[in-house]
Design a protein around this motif. Sequence first.
Motif, PDB file in Angstrom:
ATOM      1  N   VAL A   1      23.746  34.354 118.423  1.00 45.66           N
ATOM      2  CA  VAL A   1      22.308  34.121 118.333  1.00 45.66           C
ATOM      3  C   VAL A   1      22.030  32.964 117.371  1.00 45.66           C
ATOM      4  N   PHE A   2      22.749  32.952 116.239  1.00 45.72           N
ATOM      5  CA  PHE A   2      22.570  31.911 115.226  1.00 45.72           C
ATOM      6  C   PHE A   2      22.840  30.523 115.802  1.00 45.72           C
ATOM      7  N   TRP A   3      24.011  30.353 116.426  1.00 48.47           N
ATOM      8  CA  TRP A   3      24.363  29.029 116.941  1.00 48.47           C
ATOM      9  C   TRP A   3      23.486  28.632 118.126  1.00 48.47           C
ATOM     10  N   PHE A   4      23.064  29.619 118.917  1.00 48.76           N
ATOM     11  CA  PHE A   4      22.162  29.324 120.026  1.00 48.76           C
ATOM     12  C   PHE A   4      20.821  28.818 119.474  1.00 48.76           C
ATOM     13  N   GLY A   5      20.305  29.526 118.454  1.00 53.40           N
ATOM     14  CA  GLY A   5      19.046  29.115 117.816  1.00 53.40           C
ATOM     15  C   GLY A   5      19.151  27.710 117.258  1.00 53.40           C
ATOM     16  N   LEU A   6      20.274  27.445 116.616  1.00 54.67           N
ATOM     17  CA  LEU A   6      20.498  26.129 116.028  1.00 54.67           C
ATOM     18  C   LEU A   6      20.523  25.048 117.103  1.00 54.67           C
ATOM     19  N   GLY A   7      21.172  25.363 118.230  1.00 57.19           N
ATOM     20  CA  GLY A   7      21.244  24.415 119.336  1.00 57.19           C
ATOM     21  C   GLY A   7      19.860  24.102 119.893  1.00 57.19           C
TER      22      GLY A   7
END
Lengths: 284, 304
Positions: free
Chosen positions: A16-22
């Motif tokens: 979720v974190f890396w998706f949000g960042l992307g």
Amino acid sequence: MNFELPKLRFFAGRIVFWFGLGVLLFYLLFPFYWAIVSSLKTSNQLFATPISYIPQTPQWSNYASIFTTQPFGRFLLNSFLVAGGTTLLSLLFGVFAAYAIGRFEFRGRQPIYYAMLAVTMFPSISVLGGLFVLIRGLGLYDTIPGLIFTYMLFTLPFTIWVLTSFVREIPSELEEAAFIDGATPFQALHKVLLPMIAPGLVTAGLLAFIQAWNEFLFALTFTVNENSRTVPVAIALFSGTSSFELPWNLIMAASVVVTVPLLVLVLIFQQRIVAGLTAGAVKG
Amino acid sequence: MPLKNPRNPNRRYSLSAWRARTAWLLLTPSLLILVLVAAFPLFRSFQLSLFDVSILKFPLQLTWVGLDNYVALASDPRWWRSVWNTVVFTVISVGFETVLGLMIALLVHSEFKGRGLVRTAMLVPWAIPGVVSSQMWRWMFNDVYGVINDLFIKLRLIKTPMAWLAEPALVLPAIIAVDVWKTTPFMALILLAGLQGIPKELYEAARVDGASSVQQFWRITFPLLRPSLLVALIFRTLDALRVFDMIYIVAGTQIETISMSIYARQQLISFGLLGYGSAVSTGMFLILALYIAVYLVTLKVEVK
């Protein structure tokens, strides 16, 4: 199973974190990417469906066209003169004022400090009519000095504001010593304080330059001629040969040309700019 | 305390008097400029609002009308529409920017690889000149060739292309989206500076005491972030109330999104009504003065 659950939750959280960042990076950067892509398309590619997301045959000639189809070089020069002149004058007068407000105890200091803050808060539109009449009267209408003069309205109080916060951070003992040795206030300012607030000058100068470089309302209202037109007005008033479709590839090329130097400046000085912005905002 | 004047040892006067004189001397150029460029035009605008006067004829031909311009302003539906538009725009944009800015600040505050890169990317929308980003979004919103329609259709969010900037129901959301993109990073940067000022020990202590991360946010982060949050909110609200460039370029002067600033300039410059336009800009000045007064009182209460 039971002891694997925290691990699973950890990985889910990471995803979720890396998706949000992307998503965030895409949102922040895509519009500028799109400006670059559009600036490299031909008119046909611009208005073709389906839309292509990568420039097929980069039209670097678009960048040459903006200088040949209109006096864009002149607009750039005007913007440099206006922003440079505004910055230098704001720093010159701003240093004196910030020195007075940041160092000297005198009656009326507090009201002046707040008056400066108030000037930065009020809408420039509320002085537009009066300022229009004033610069017509002074013969500054449609001139570069006229723009520099009116830009002091927002750059000068802001510069004083930022520089005052820098002056206050420098201990006053050194100047006191200089005074005892018989220095005049101007010598103390010039020889002692100025070298120490040099970073503040860079920050305030950069922010003033950016403000003046980007200004639109006054430039639109107080100039009519191409000889005194600045880049923001030129980009806003860009028109093509046909009145139906604007030459978006050329508008985007011009946009990239004026944005890239600014981006480079901001990226080089990012720490200072963030410090200046937050100093101006938070310490207020 | 009487002391020798360091510049002129023969004359004696108090150090504080000498300091005050020097301070005023140092302030003179700045004060002169600000009187000329701020105070005088503000007064002049107010004065002009009491006359019927055209911008086209110099020297000005003034016809005294007293408060007639203000009477007309009070019953001008376009003016009230511009006030309403500006307030709606401000409340919704600043609301989104605060929530989103806080989320971004929290995200960037956590430690991960490439954090510096994200911080740099955050400065990009802020660093792009307002006119440029407005034109960029205007092109992206284009009804036929715009990339937003294309992306939204690909993501199956819409079925057919939308006229984002012409449809009355869509143009306000569209300009809010542009404003959120442009200014959320500024919000996030101020909040990030606030977050970095919170001592880490507080969180460690809370964790030892068994507080969940949600509890940590509401009991530690949020209360300690309040001052930064308040300052960021006030500055953004002020900016949004004064909005001109972005709406003027993206949506023009259409009634659905006309802001107070755009309406004032339209009356003053485009229609050349220097008297009535000055009444509009004075009206706007009064609305902002009210807001700033409320803000200063709140801040004083908050500080004490």
